[in-house]
Enzyme design. Structure first.
Site, PDB file in Angstrom:
ATOM      1  N   LYS A 126    -111.412  85.909 -43.940  1.00 53.83           N
ATOM      2  CA  LYS A 126    -112.527  85.114 -43.410  1.00 53.83           C
ATOM      3  C   LYS A 126    -112.839  83.998 -44.405  1.00 53.83           C
ATOM      4  O   LYS A 126    -112.662  84.181 -45.612  1.00 53.83           O
ATOM      5  CB  LYS A 126    -113.776  85.998 -43.273  1.00 53.83           C
ATOM      6  CG  LYS A 126    -113.659  87.124 -42.277  1.00 53.83           C
ATOM      7  CD  LYS A 126    -114.212  86.678 -40.921  1.00 53.83           C
ATOM      8  CE  LYS A 126    -114.048  87.764 -39.887  1.00 53.83           C
ATOM      9  NZ  LYS A 126    -114.899  88.916 -40.184  1.00 53.83           N
ATOM     10  N   HIS A 129    -117.905  81.509 -47.189  1.00 53.09           N
ATOM     11  CA  HIS A 129    -118.981  80.615 -46.740  1.00 53.09           C
ATOM     12  C   HIS A 129    -120.122  80.505 -47.746  1.00 53.09           C
ATOM     13  O   HIS A 129    -120.122  81.169 -48.795  1.00 53.09           O
ATOM     14  CB  HIS A 129    -119.478  81.039 -45.359  1.00 53.09           C
ATOM     15  CG  HIS A 129    -120.018  82.436 -45.303  1.00 53.09           C
ATOM     16  ND1 HIS A 129    -121.235  82.769 -45.848  1.00 53.09           N
ATOM     17  CD2 HIS A 129    -119.501  83.566 -44.784  1.00 53.09           C
ATOM     18  CE1 HIS A 129    -121.450  84.051 -45.654  1.00 53.09           C
ATOM     19  NE2 HIS A 129    -120.407  84.567 -45.018  1.00 53.09           N
ATOM     20  N   HIS A 132    -121.746  83.650 -49.184  1.00 51.80           N
ATOM     21  CA  HIS A 132    -121.019  84.314 -50.268  1.00 51.80           C
ATOM     22  C   HIS A 132    -121.171  83.541 -51.570  1.00 51.80           C
ATOM     23  O   HIS A 132    -121.099  84.114 -52.650  1.00 51.80           O
ATOM     24  CB  HIS A 132    -119.541  84.490 -49.900  1.00 51.80           C
ATOM     25  CG  HIS A 132    -119.337  85.573 -48.890  1.00 51.80           C
ATOM     26  ND1 HIS A 132    -118.678  85.364 -47.703  1.00 51.80           N
ATOM     27  CD2 HIS A 132    -119.732  86.862 -48.883  1.00 51.80           C
ATOM     28  CE1 HIS A 132    -118.682  86.488 -47.015  1.00 51.80           C
ATOM     29  NE2 HIS A 132    -119.309  87.412 -47.697  1.00 51.80           N
TER      30      HIS A 132
HETATM   31  N1  ARG Z   1    -118.301  92.232 -47.809  1.00 54.36           N
HETATM   32  C1  ARG Z   1    -119.693  92.337 -47.461  1.00 54.36           C
HETATM   33  C2  ARG Z   1    -120.151  91.111 -46.688  1.00 54.36           C
HETATM   34  O1  ARG Z   1    -119.536  90.095 -46.770  1.00 54.36           O
HETATM   35  C3  ARG Z   1    -120.581  92.487 -48.655  1.00 54.36           C
HETATM   36  C4  ARG Z   1    -120.315  93.693 -49.508  1.00 54.36           C
HETATM   37  C5  ARG Z   1    -121.526  94.131 -50.214  1.00 54.36           C
HETATM   38  N2  ARG Z   1    -121.305  95.163 -51.176  1.00 54.36           N
HETATM   39  C6  ARG Z   1    -121.322  96.468 -50.939  1.00 54.36           C
HETATM   40  N3  ARG Z   1    -121.120  97.284 -51.937  1.00 54.36           N
HETATM   41  N4  ARG Z   1    -121.543  96.950 -49.754  1.00 54.36           N
HETATM   42  O2  ARG Z   1    -121.133  91.186 -45.989  1.00 54.36           O
END
Ligand code: ARG
Length: 577
Positions: A126, A129, A132
């Site tokens: 993905k 963005h 992030h």
């Molecule tokens: N990959 C997830 C997202 O983009 C965020 C991960 C957050 N960290 C975790 N330990 N759950 O929404």
């Protein structure tokens, strides 16, 4: 010397109160004419059986409160106001900064302690963005802030590299994937086929089944599926790394969600052992009623694991591997409930480290009058935002260089624009409390006079150029030694020295609240107060060579402080612009 503490010690000696209490009570007065530190006398009223106003007036006369670094002590109502001797203050603060350079503000308070900071954690396949970017920039800054305070920091990137969507991607790639496009721009190609999958899925239900089977094969370790997934992951990571390199961001550990899927059986056993798993509509869940939280699903009805179970396994892994004192998750606020549930399950399962886990949330990213050609819906890719910011910065500094007839080469201008343009974006993320939504607008973020990175970087570069010019004339800040620093006792000089002196405390507060903006605010105040001084006093003019030298020392200290502070935010400085 810590002046606040020194004032507290004086009060302690004079009143007999304990140092801790005094330290807690001492205030920074809101107005200059009320001194630099104030002690409210209410706490003494009971033991002394007198009105606080009376106590203040009496104490103000005490010999015990005098010192060569205190210029006067005045009673104002119930307050005892302390005025520090400006020269002594400047000498004390600036000698420390000049000796320590950019390590000014460093401390050992975290020594021997480990903090895990999880940040960035984008999703494979993905686009990266602007949301992030928020976690990336905050987490990067927090890592540096904790390190400054002596903590051992482990930077973790919890990549979103697992879940049913990978079954879809594998299926889609087999049907419509373009090898060449994948090699050229992996994320664009993966996004294209992912979107196509969702369109086709509406017409052909069979696709959903195939995708589910493919994910199952992936979970079971089937060679071909694993090979494709590995490629998607590696190619995506390669693109993310380009962005990380550009921003100077790095990680110690890239274990994504997939890494933890093998550790989940251990978590399930543990939860069973503690009798915490119950069945609910075919799924296995942990009830959290007593915490007023919805149940946390651990296993879905088809037996596959989910996001939360991977987080439980990840938390335990982090503790087992790093024995952290603190485990921080820099993740958007929409996931607050998820983390409450995960931490609550850890606590119920008797994990002693549950209380040391903390979700550090942040707000939304918005845009004002900005047009982007977005790749996916209305999601803005960080790369587009950075490129646009750098391009706009370039125009501004080029025009400026032309009016000033500067001899900066085209390459130099480009390198400066890259740093300042990136800095402008980064600063927008860290200039206010993290839970507030942020609004990008070119006018605001590229305003060289505003509360912006360009303003800070420009202040730094201009001050460096003053120092270079002075050196050509034979004036060097180091010649100020500590003997000349007490000449810096003007209003503007004093205000600036005070702001510099506040930086170490701001760094501590930033860590205590996980708020990098405490640092950005402190740096901005240093730059602001220095510019006020710069606009009112001539640094290189005048015939007082000693004063000139002392002022150059102030310039040098301002540069050190700005550089140290912007480093903590992840913002680079430039030597000229
Ligand atoms: N990959 C997830 C997202 O983009 C965020 C991960 C957050 N960290 C975790 N330990 N759950 O929404």
């Amino acid at each position: 010397m810590d002046f606040r503490n020194a004032v507290a010690m004086k009060v302690q000696e004079t009143t007999g109160l304990d140092l801790e209490t005094v330290n807690r009570l001492i205030e920074i007065p809101p107005q200059e004419d009320m001194g630099d530190y104030a002690f409210p006398c209410f706490a003494l009223a009971k033991t002394m059986r007198k009105a606080p106003n009376m106590i203040a007036s009496e104490l103000a006369l005490s010999d015990k409160l005098s010192a060569d670094w205190i210029s006067k002590v005045e009673a104002k109502g119930p307050y005892l106001n302390f005025f520090v001797d400006r020269g002594a203050f400047a000498k004390e603060v600036l000698s420390e900064v000049l000796e320590k350079g950019t390590s000014f503000g460093q401390s050992e308070e975290g020594s021997g302690k480990t903090v895990i900071i999880e940040y960035s954690s984008p999703n494979i396949a993905k686009p990266f963005h602007v949301g992030h970017a928020f976690t990336t920039i905050l987490g990067h800054s927090l890592s540096r802030i904790y390190e400054k305070l002596g903590y051992k920091v482990v930077r973790m990137n919890h990549l979103g590299d697992y879940g049913t969507q990978f079954g879809k991607l594998i299926t889609a790639f087999r049907l419509w994937g373009d090898e060449e496009a994948l090699e050229k721009d992996a994320i664009a190609e993966l996004l294209r086929i992912y979107v196509k999958f969702h369109e086709e899925e509406k017409k052909d239900e069979n696709l959903t089944t195939v995708a589910r089977e493919n994910f199952k094969k992936l979970e079971d370790g089937c060679e071909e599926e694993v090979a494709l997934w590995t490629r998607f992951r590696e190619l995506s990571l390669k693109e993310f790394n380009k962005l990380y390199d550009r921003m100077g961001v790095s990680f110690d550990n890239y274990n994504g969600e997939s890494y933890y899927s093998n550790l989940i059986p251990g978590i399930i056993d543990l939860l069973r052992e503690k009798n915490l798993l119950v069945e609910s509509e075919g799924a296995q869940v942990v009830m959290l009623d007593e915490k007023k939280l919805p149940p946390c699903i651990i296993l879905k009805s088809d037996g596959t694991t989910i996001y939360a179970s991977r987080d439980l396994a990840a938390a335990k892994y982090r503790y087992d591997t790093y024995h952290f004192d603190k485990n921080i998750y820099v993740v958007g606020m929409p996931q607050a409930l998820h983390f409450q549930q995960v931490f609550a399950v850890l606590e119920k399962a008797g994990m002693p480290f549950a209380k040391n886990c903390e979700h550090v949330g942040f707000g939304l990213v918005k845009f004002q009058n900005m047009k982007f050609s977005t790749r996916e819906g209305n999601i803005v890719a960080l790369e587009d935002l950075l490129n646009e910011s750098v391009a706009k910065t370039y125009e501004l500094i080029k025009a400026n260089a032309e009016t000033r007839n500067s001899d900066l080469s085209e390459d130099e201008l480009k390198a400066i624009a890259e740093k300042v343009g990136l800095g402008a974006v980064i600063y927008t993320y860290v200039k206010a409390g993290r839970e507030r939504d942020i609004v990008f607008s070119w006018d605001t973020m590229l305003d060289f006079e505003g509360d912006t990175a360009p303003y800070l970087i420009y202040t730094y570069a201009r001050t460096r150029s003053i120092l270079r010019k002075a050196a050509e004339q034979g004036f060097l800040p180091e010649k100020a030694g500590s003997g000349l620093l007490n000449k810096l006792n003007g209003d503007e000089e004093f205000a600036c020295v005070k702001m510099i002196a506040d930086l170490p405390d701001a760094v501590k507060k930033a860590a205590a609240s996980n708020e990098p903006f405490m640092v950005s605010r402190a740096v901005a105040q240093i730059a602001r107060s220095f510019n006020r001084f710069y606009n009112n006093c001539s640094i290189l003019g005048g015939d007082d060579a000693e004063l000139k030298t002392a002022r150059l020392a102030l310039c040098e200290a301002v540069c050190d402080a700005i550089e140290a502070g912007t480093y903590l935010l992840g913002i680079p400085v430039v030597e000229q612009m």
